[in-house]
Motif scaffolding. Structure first.
Motif, PDB file in Angstrom:
ATOM      1  N   LEU A  74       0.824  -1.208   0.000  1.00 19.51           N
ATOM      2  CA  LEU A  74       0.000   0.000   0.000  1.00 19.51           C
ATOM      3  C   LEU A  74       0.860   1.261   0.000  1.00 19.51           C
ATOM      4  CD1 LEU A  74      -2.793  -1.200   2.432  1.00 19.51           C
ATOM      5  CD2 LEU A  74      -2.996  -0.843  -0.048  1.00 19.51           C
ATOM      6  N   GLU A  75       2.005   1.187   0.661  1.00 18.55           N
ATOM      7  CA  GLU A  75       2.926   2.322   0.639  1.00 18.55           C
ATOM      8  C   GLU A  75       3.527   2.476  -0.759  1.00 18.55           C
ATOM      9  OE1 GLU A  75       6.769   4.076   3.084  1.00 18.55           O
ATOM     10  OE2 GLU A  75       6.171   1.989   3.407  1.00 18.55           O
ATOM     11  N   ASP A  76       3.934   1.379  -1.394  1.00 21.25           N
ATOM     12  CA  ASP A  76       4.472   1.426  -2.754  1.00 21.25           C
ATOM     13  C   ASP A  76       3.446   1.986  -3.744  1.00 21.25           C
ATOM     14  OD1 ASP A  76       6.881   0.369  -1.899  1.00 21.25           O
ATOM     15  OD2 ASP A  76       6.441  -1.664  -2.603  1.00 21.25           O
ATOM     16  N   GLU A  77       2.169   1.685  -3.509  1.00 20.08           N
ATOM     17  CA  GLU A  77       1.090   2.152  -4.378  1.00 20.08           C
ATOM     18  C   GLU A  77       0.608   3.555  -4.007  1.00 20.08           C
ATOM     19  OE1 GLU A  77      -0.687  -2.296  -5.251  1.00 20.08           O
ATOM     20  OE2 GLU A  77      -1.574  -1.098  -3.654  1.00 20.08           O
ATOM     21  N   GLN A  78       1.238   4.152  -3.002  1.00 22.20           N
ATOM     22  CA  GLN A  78       0.955   5.512  -2.538  1.00 22.20           C
ATOM     23  C   GLN A  78      -0.459   5.670  -1.983  1.00 22.20           C
ATOM     24  OE1 GLN A  78       2.035   8.014  -5.850  1.00 22.20           O
ATOM     25  NE2 GLN A  78       4.197   7.516  -5.630  1.00 22.20           N
ATOM     26  N   LEU A  79      -1.004   4.581  -1.433  1.00 25.94           N
ATOM     27  CA  LEU A  79      -2.309   4.652  -0.790  1.00 25.94           C
ATOM     28  C   LEU A  79      -2.181   4.958   0.699  1.00 25.94           C
ATOM     29  CD1 LEU A  79      -4.022   1.668  -2.605  1.00 25.94           C
ATOM     30  CD2 LEU A  79      -4.315   4.112  -3.043  1.00 25.94           C
ATOM     31  N   ILE A  80      -1.032   4.619   1.276  1.00 27.53           N
ATOM     32  CA  ILE A  80      -0.730   4.969   2.660  1.00 27.53           C
ATOM     33  C   ILE A  80       0.700   5.495   2.702  1.00 27.53           C
ATOM     34  CG2 ILE A  80      -2.280   3.196   3.596  1.00 27.53           C
ATOM     35  CD1 ILE A  80       0.259   1.624   4.427  1.00 27.53           C
ATOM     36  N   GLN A  81       1.039   6.128   3.809  1.00 28.61           N
ATOM     37  CA  GLN A  81       2.424   6.546   4.000  1.00 28.61           C
ATOM     38  C   GLN A  81       2.907   6.125   5.379  1.00 28.61           C
ATOM     39  OE1 GLN A  81       2.944  10.733   3.497  1.00 28.61           O
ATOM     40  NE2 GLN A  81       1.380  11.278   4.996  1.00 28.61           N
ATOM     41  N   ARG A  82       4.178   5.842   5.434  1.00 29.47           N
ATOM     42  CA  ARG A  82       4.847   5.437   6.673  1.00 29.47           C
ATOM     43  C   ARG A  82       5.536   6.673   7.211  1.00 29.47           C
ATOM     44  NH1 ARG A  82      10.175   2.992   7.607  1.00 29.47           N
ATOM     45  NH2 ARG A  82       9.978   1.446   9.257  1.00 29.47           N
ATOM     46  N   ILE A  83       5.261   6.983   8.468  1.00 23.32           N
ATOM     47  CA  ILE A  83       5.839   8.165   9.102  1.00 23.32           C
ATOM     48  C   ILE A  83       6.763   7.705  10.214  1.00 23.32           C
ATOM     49  CG2 ILE A  83       5.331  10.273  10.384  1.00 23.32           C
ATOM     50  CD1 ILE A  83       2.513  10.102   9.026  1.00 23.32           C
ATOM     51  N   VAL A  84       8.025   8.112  10.111  1.00 25.42           N
ATOM     52  CA  VAL A  84       9.022   7.756  11.124  1.00 25.42           C
ATOM     53  C   VAL A  84       9.322   8.991  11.950  1.00 25.42           C
ATOM     54  CG1 VAL A  84      11.351   6.864  11.520  1.00 25.42           C
ATOM     55  CG2 VAL A  84      10.015   6.037   9.560  1.00 25.42           C
ATOM     56  N   THR A  85       9.062   8.884  13.252  1.00 23.43           N
ATOM     57  CA  THR A  85       9.363   9.962  14.183  1.00 23.43           C
ATOM     58  C   THR A  85      10.576   9.526  14.994  1.00 23.43           C
ATOM     59  OG1 THR A  85       7.000  10.458  14.310  1.00 23.43           O
ATOM     60  CG2 THR A  85       8.418  11.435  15.998  1.00 23.43           C
ATOM     61  N   PRO A  86      11.686  10.273  14.893  1.00 27.97           N
ATOM     62  CA  PRO A  86      12.902   9.865  15.600  1.00 27.97           C
ATOM     63  C   PRO A  86      12.688   9.791  17.103  1.00 27.97           C
ATOM     64  CG  PRO A  86      13.309  11.775  14.185  1.00 27.97           C
ATOM     65  CD  PRO A  86      11.846  11.504  14.166  1.00 27.97           C
ATOM     66  N   GLY A  87      13.395   8.874  17.736  1.00 25.19           N
ATOM     67  CA  GLY A  87      13.224   8.556  19.149  1.00 25.19           C
ATOM     68  C   GLY A  87      14.190   9.297  20.025  1.00 25.19           C
ATOM     69  N   PRO A  88      14.559   8.749  21.132  1.00 22.72           N
ATOM     70  CA  PRO A  88      14.187   7.376  21.486  1.00 22.72           C
ATOM     71  C   PRO A  88      12.814   7.325  22.140  1.00 22.72           C
ATOM     72  CG  PRO A  88      15.797   8.207  23.062  1.00 22.72           C
ATOM     73  CD  PRO A  88      15.511   9.320  22.090  1.00 22.72           C
ATOM     74  N   PRO A  89      12.069   6.308  21.943  1.00 20.04           N
ATOM     75  CA  PRO A  89      12.233   5.286  20.902  1.00 20.04           C
ATOM     76  C   PRO A  89      11.716   5.830  19.568  1.00 20.04           C
ATOM     77  CG  PRO A  89      10.250   4.824  22.139  1.00 20.04           C
ATOM     78  CD  PRO A  89      10.903   6.036  22.787  1.00 20.04           C
ATOM     79  N   THR A  90      12.219   5.264  18.479  1.00 23.84           N
ATOM     80  CA  THR A  90      11.725   5.639  17.159  1.00 23.84           C
ATOM     81  C   THR A  90      10.277   5.189  17.056  1.00 23.84           C
ATOM     82  OG1 THR A  90      13.928   5.399  16.227  1.00 23.84           O
ATOM     83  CG2 THR A  90      12.087   5.336  14.689  1.00 23.84           C
ATOM     84  N   ARG A  91       9.429   6.081  16.582  1.00 22.22           N
ATOM     85  CA  ARG A  91       7.998   5.778  16.478  1.00 22.22           C
ATOM     86  C   ARG A  91       7.616   5.731  15.002  1.00 22.22           C
ATOM     87  NH1 ARG A  91       3.333   6.470  19.780  1.00 22.22           N
ATOM     88  NH2 ARG A  91       1.542   7.147  18.559  1.00 22.22           N
ATOM     89  N   ILE A  92       6.993   4.628  14.591  1.00 24.10           N
ATOM     90  CA  ILE A  92       6.556   4.463  13.204  1.00 24.10           C
ATOM     91  C   ILE A  92       5.043   4.358  13.187  1.00 24.10           C
ATOM     92  CG2 ILE A  92       6.628   2.997  11.154  1.00 24.10           C
ATOM     93  CD1 ILE A  92       9.448   2.137  12.101  1.00 24.10           C
ATOM     94  N   THR A  93       4.420   5.222  12.405  1.00 21.44           N
ATOM     95  CA  THR A  93       2.966   5.178  12.247  1.00 21.44           C
ATOM     96  C   THR A  93       2.644   5.131  10.754  1.00 21.44           C
ATOM     97  OG1 THR A  93       2.843   7.584  12.330  1.00 21.44           O
ATOM     98  CG2 THR A  93       2.411   6.411  14.381  1.00 21.44           C
ATOM     99  N   TYR A  94       1.445   4.692  10.475  1.00 21.57           N
ATOM    100  CA  TYR A  94       0.957   4.620   9.099  1.00 21.57           C
ATOM    101  C   TYR A  94      -0.285   5.486   9.011  1.00 21.57           C
ATOM    102  CZ  TYR A  94       4.114   0.693   8.781  1.00 21.57           C
ATOM    103  OH  TYR A  94       5.241  -0.088   8.801  1.00 21.57           O
ATOM    104  N   GLU A  95      -0.401   6.214   7.892  1.00 18.36           N
ATOM    105  CA  GLU A  95      -1.598   7.011   7.691  1.00 18.36           C
ATOM    106  C   GLU A  95      -2.009   6.942   6.229  1.00 18.36           C
ATOM    107  OE1 GLU A  95      -0.905  11.037   8.937  1.00 18.36           O
ATOM    108  OE2 GLU A  95       0.036  11.587   7.039  1.00 18.36           O
ATOM    109  N   ILE A  96      -3.274   7.204   6.000  1.00 15.70           N
ATOM    110  CA  ILE A  96      -3.829   7.173   4.650  1.00 15.70           C
ATOM    111  C   ILE A  96      -3.351   8.404   3.888  1.00 15.70           C
ATOM    112  CG2 ILE A  96      -5.974   8.428   5.140  1.00 15.70           C
ATOM    113  CD1 ILE A  96      -6.054   5.131   3.343  1.00 15.70           C
ATOM    114  N   THR A  97      -3.087   8.270   2.612  1.00 18.83           N
ATOM    115  CA  THR A  97      -2.742   9.417   1.774  1.00 18.83           C
ATOM    116  C   THR A  97      -4.027   9.990   1.175  1.00 18.83           C
ATOM    117  OG1 THR A  97      -2.494   8.040  -0.186  1.00 18.83           O
ATOM    118  CG2 THR A  97      -0.499   8.411   1.150  1.00 18.83           C
TER     119      THR A  97
END
Length: 124
Positions: A74-97
């Motif tokens: 879904l990220e490759d198809e640009q339907l969602i995006q992965r958001i990386v928030t630097p840590g500590p700890p590193t936080r990864i969330t997914y959201e709809i585009t």
């Protein structure tokens, strides 16, 4: 009666003597929406952004490996995006585009149809 209501939604009915065709845009949309677990993941992310663990809890019968595969697709198809928030700890969330959010109304309509279907179908 039900068939007439649903066919009225299509603005340009095909005359009976012409062969039925599935237009390429519809075919592309169905290819996305019929992939296992994709509608469920998109439905959840249309509600709000979420972490991997939240999605895994919301879809307990989906393996974590398949969830990761679907998120990458879904990220490759640009339907969602992965958001990386630097840590500590590193936080990864997914959201709809914006592109993925365009399916929101369709997924909500599927939910409403599901409610009608559950009410209409006879219990086993």
């Amino acid at each position: 009666m039900g068939r007439q209501e649903s066919s009225a939604e299509f603005s340009d009915p095909t005359p009976v003597f012409q062969p039925l065709q599935l237009p390429p845009p519809a075919s592309n949309a169905f290819d996305v929406l019929t992939r296992r677990w994709v509608p469920q993941v998109l439905y959840l992310l249309c509600q709000r952004q979420a972490r991997f663990s939240e999605l895994a809890r919301a879809l307990p019968t989906m393996s974590r490996r398949v969830l990761m595969q679907r998120l990458r697709q879904l990220e490759d198809e640009q339907l969602i995006q992965r958001i990386v928030t630097p840590g500590p700890p590193t936080r990864i969330t997914y959201e709809i585009t914006d592109l993925g959010a365009g399916l929101g109304a369709t997924l909500r309509h599927a939910e409403m149809w599901g409610e009608r279907y559950l009410k209409a179908r006879p219990l086993p």
